[in-house]
Scaffold this motif. Sequence first.
Motif, PDB file in Angstrom:
ATOM      1  N   VAL A 187      22.609  20.673 -19.214  1.00  0.00           N
ATOM      2  CA  VAL A 187      21.595  20.366 -20.241  1.00  0.00           C
ATOM      3  C   VAL A 187      21.579  21.476 -21.293  1.00  0.00           C
ATOM      4  N   GLY A 223      30.993  16.273 -20.961  1.00  0.00           N
ATOM      5  CA  GLY A 223      30.937  16.060 -22.406  1.00  0.00           C
ATOM      6  C   GLY A 223      30.981  17.326 -23.249  1.00  0.00           C
ATOM      7  N   PRO A 269      29.304  20.277 -27.741  1.00  0.00           N
ATOM      8  CA  PRO A 269      29.604  18.883 -27.367  1.00  0.00           C
ATOM      9  C   PRO A 269      30.967  18.441 -27.904  1.00  0.00           C
ATOM     10  N   GLN A 270      31.697  17.702 -27.078  1.00  0.00           N
ATOM     11  CA  GLN A 270      32.954  17.117 -27.570  1.00  0.00           C
ATOM     12  C   GLN A 270      32.613  16.045 -28.600  1.00  0.00           C
ATOM     13  N   PRO A 271      33.272  16.056 -29.749  1.00  0.00           N
ATOM     14  CA  PRO A 271      32.983  14.998 -30.723  1.00  0.00           C
ATOM     15  C   PRO A 271      33.533  13.661 -30.237  1.00  0.00           C
ATOM     16  N   PRO A 272      32.819  12.554 -30.498  1.00  0.00           N
ATOM     17  CA  PRO A 272      33.314  11.253 -30.039  1.00  0.00           C
ATOM     18  C   PRO A 272      34.580  10.812 -30.766  1.00  0.00           C
ATOM     19  N   LEU A 326      30.924  11.720 -35.319  1.00  0.00           N
ATOM     20  CA  LEU A 326      30.787  10.270 -35.217  1.00  0.00           C
ATOM     21  C   LEU A 326      31.878   9.617 -36.054  1.00  0.00           C
ATOM     22  N   GLU A 378      31.551   7.445 -38.286  1.00  0.00           N
ATOM     23  CA  GLU A 378      31.110   7.388 -39.684  1.00  0.00           C
ATOM     24  C   GLU A 378      31.289   8.741 -40.377  1.00  0.00           C
ATOM     25  N   GLU A 379      31.127   9.825 -39.609  1.00  0.00           N
ATOM     26  CA  GLU A 379      31.258  11.168 -40.189  1.00  0.00           C
ATOM     27  C   GLU A 379      32.719  11.463 -40.539  1.00  0.00           C
ATOM     28  N   ALA A 427      19.894  16.940 -25.447  1.00  0.00           N
ATOM     29  CA  ALA A 427      21.279  17.184 -24.995  1.00  0.00           C
ATOM     30  C   ALA A 427      22.063  15.876 -24.992  1.00  0.00           C
ATOM     31  N   MET A 449      23.020  15.050 -28.509  1.00  0.00           N
ATOM     32  CA  MET A 449      24.094  15.952 -28.970  1.00  0.00           C
ATOM     33  C   MET A 449      25.436  15.534 -28.379  1.00  0.00           C
ATOM     34  N   LEU A 450      25.408  15.193 -27.074  1.00  0.00           N
ATOM     35  CA  LEU A 450      26.661  14.834 -26.404  1.00  0.00           C
ATOM     36  C   LEU A 450      27.187  13.483 -26.885  1.00  0.00           C
ATOM     37  N   ALA A 451      26.318  12.684 -27.511  1.00  0.00           N
ATOM     38  CA  ALA A 451      26.770  11.423 -28.110  1.00  0.00           C
ATOM     39  C   ALA A 451      27.395  11.685 -29.483  1.00  0.00           C
ATOM     40  N   GLY A 452      27.377  12.935 -29.917  1.00  0.00           N
ATOM     41  CA  GLY A 452      28.038  13.285 -31.170  1.00  0.00           C
ATOM     42  C   GLY A 452      27.131  13.232 -32.381  1.00  0.00           C
ATOM     43  N   LEU A 453      25.834  13.047 -32.183  1.00  0.00           N
ATOM     44  CA  LEU A 453      24.927  12.957 -33.329  1.00  0.00           C
ATOM     45  C   LEU A 453      24.859  14.308 -34.050  1.00  0.00           C
ATOM     46  N   ALA A 499      27.019   8.742 -41.688  1.00  0.00           N
ATOM     47  CA  ALA A 499      26.872   9.291 -40.337  1.00  0.00           C
ATOM     48  C   ALA A 499      25.402   9.493 -40.002  1.00  0.00           C
ATOM     49  N   ALA A 509      23.853   6.097 -39.286  1.00  0.00           N
ATOM     50  CA  ALA A 509      24.267   5.571 -37.984  1.00  0.00           C
ATOM     51  C   ALA A 509      23.557   6.307 -36.854  1.00  0.00           C
TER      52      ALA A 509
END
Lengths: 440, 351
Positions: free
Chosen positions: A83, A106, A194-197, A263, A265-266, B165, B168-172, B206, B209
């Motif tokens: 976390v 992640g 965080p790993q970017p998607p 993302l 979109e980014e 968290a 963030m981990l979803a890439g936002l 972005a 979204a």
Amino acid sequence: MIAGDTGRRTYAADGSAGHAPLAIVLPESTEQVQAVMRLCFEAGIPVVPRGAGTNFTGATAPVGDCMMVGTTRMRRILAFDPVGGTVTVEAGVRNLDVSDHVRDAGWFYAPDPSSRRTCTIGGNIGTNSGGAGHLRYGSTANNVTALTAVLADGTRLDVGGTAYEQPGDGIGRLLCGSEGQLALVTEACLRLVPQPPAIWGLMLPFNDMDHALAASAAILRAGVLPRQFDLLDGAAIRLCEAHNPCGYLVDAAALLLVELGGLDEEVQAHAATISAAAGPDVPVRIARSAEKAAALWRGRSTIYGAAARRGAYIALDGAVPLSTFGSALDRIAVEAGAHGVTAATVLHAGDGTVHTFLMHAPDAVARAQCCANAIRKACVELGGSVSSEYGVGLSKRDLMAAEFDTIDLAAQDRVRLAFAGVGALNPGKVFPDPARTVAA
Amino acid sequence: MGMANAIDTVAPIRPRGIVRYVPDDFVITAHGDTPLAAVEAVLRDHGQRLDFEPPSAGPLLADGPPTMATVAAMNLAGPRRPFSGDARDALIGVRLANADGDIIRAGGRTLKSVAGLDLGKVVAGSRGRFGKIVEVTFRVRARPETRCTLLVADTYVEAFPARVAKEMLAGLPVTGATHLSAGVADRLGLTPADTMLIRLEGPAPAVRAAAARFGQGATVVGNAASRDLWRAVGEATVMLPPAGGALWRVTVPPAEGGTLAAALQARGAETLTDWRGGLVWVRLDGAERTPILDVFAAHPSATARLVTGPAAATPPQAPTPALDALSEKLRQALDPAGSERAGIHQMGSAP
């Protein structure tokens, strides 16, 4: 402990040359490090810390009669907070093993020196390693939250914590990049990202370097913060493509390689910004997945191998203000011509790093070294630094006077003495010896 | 190359107090006594900013608006701290004047350098202990294209760090994550149900979204209100208690910030939990009657400091003898002729 001749010779060299230490100790805990340090301190034997020994500067090379303390048996990952995004590791843990450990949750550990498969976190802290991702994620000092270290006399020092703003945070960060001269780091808590998607790669060939530099500046000005952002000159393009063909246009004057993350979109929006910054005449190749992006970067990633295959070379890691890249490249061309060596340059276009590979005939080492020093001094004259990534070690210590005044170096030396005393930890490195002169 | 880089020829920008600023270098050098506001104004004119979002007022800045030396000396950072770092992260060069009259330069003005000891790292947050900070060089960054602030209703503070968290981990592109207890939300003019603030920054598609992920439970705050709201969160002036009350500032591992805030709220405290759980401002009106120091003690990884309130409300600090001894040796190394109190006066307000 390793005390036999064969074992000692193994530890005589790192990425540079060296001679054998008195013995090598491979402790397995902070307490064992304390015991060794205390004994050496009492006996007046200097200690040289060593991680994987991948550095190019002689930073872990033995100097005089010394005891080497290696961290290769301190490889435990001690804690992971999924976390908070932190992981606590022993100093001998390999850089890439950190990211492997947290990948399924992640996260990843961002500082990514080229040697990440073998170099250790302790070594990364010693040289404040960054790598290509520095622009977006910072270097080791920006990604360490707590350290356990042992001072020259064996005293244990705990600084920072998993919370922000803990006692000793500043001292912990000071240890980053101190090249093992202040304390021997045994454990570190690292901040994760965080790993970017989505990860995309972009490749932009340019017919002239000025256009490429202007486009790079426009991209950064527009607020794009790439994960990697490298600009290769023509010689570097041809060097990479000859060694590891990836479709780089060998007749281009410059090649901009970009890695974006975020993302979908980014990365789409930023790819459009980059294309617009380059202009309609630049054919942009876009790789829309992490795997395809890695394939675009493969040639660039293996440039050290490419240079080695070509023969003898010196790799430089100067730093300049971003707006002076053009002048820096001009100076490199002049110095390479004057010294009769071939230069190929890769710029980390977002953080000012100038990686020039000086390829020379086997019998022209001294000439190439003079050329390297002239380029390093040119970086300083442009407002930059003699070292952006590798550190100072033995190889650049005499150039420190070009970058810092006597008062500045004296203050740094007093700080070193405040931690470790005279010659107790990694002696002979970083600071210039007034008795020596610089080849230039 | 004939003309070198075209931007080589751009003259540095030098308004009062700025030593050197070439926008395309993404670095700014200023005198220590330059007001933060002056630097921020220059950067804004060029579409840039100090990414660590230093506050310009609040309980930590009782002496008034900060100078650039104060920003470094106090290692200031705002709500963007967990995502972009603090003053120490952005400080790449410093000049320090000691009592001998020496001006010591450390670091440089390139975004990256590893030559020599980076003394700026220990000067940051030193509160002037190692000498007077006469010049600073900070990394700057381009302002993002778009910003969006969301109020997310009905978020329990215990679940707040894990929720952030997850996003963030979803890439936002999260650049602010704060939880407000009901009374704090009310004082900020928000309805008490709007308990979590999320800031998203980046390219417009972005940000749109990312905002859509929060669905119906989130309310979008207008741009002007958003700016004021994050300034208020960073400054935390709203947490200052009336006479007889107390204010603590607690830094804690982000994962623990939610449970800590919940325990404090159960004792009647108001909390502003910033830094995605890593910073908890705690306000207790009538502090003498409701001791809460045991809640801090239950979180040994946290550091709680009393900002204002009765002396009895001071949390005990764990002794750090090795660190203290080293810090004193550092002071002697950097400012040999200085005294313990040297440099403290630079913490005053901007001229």
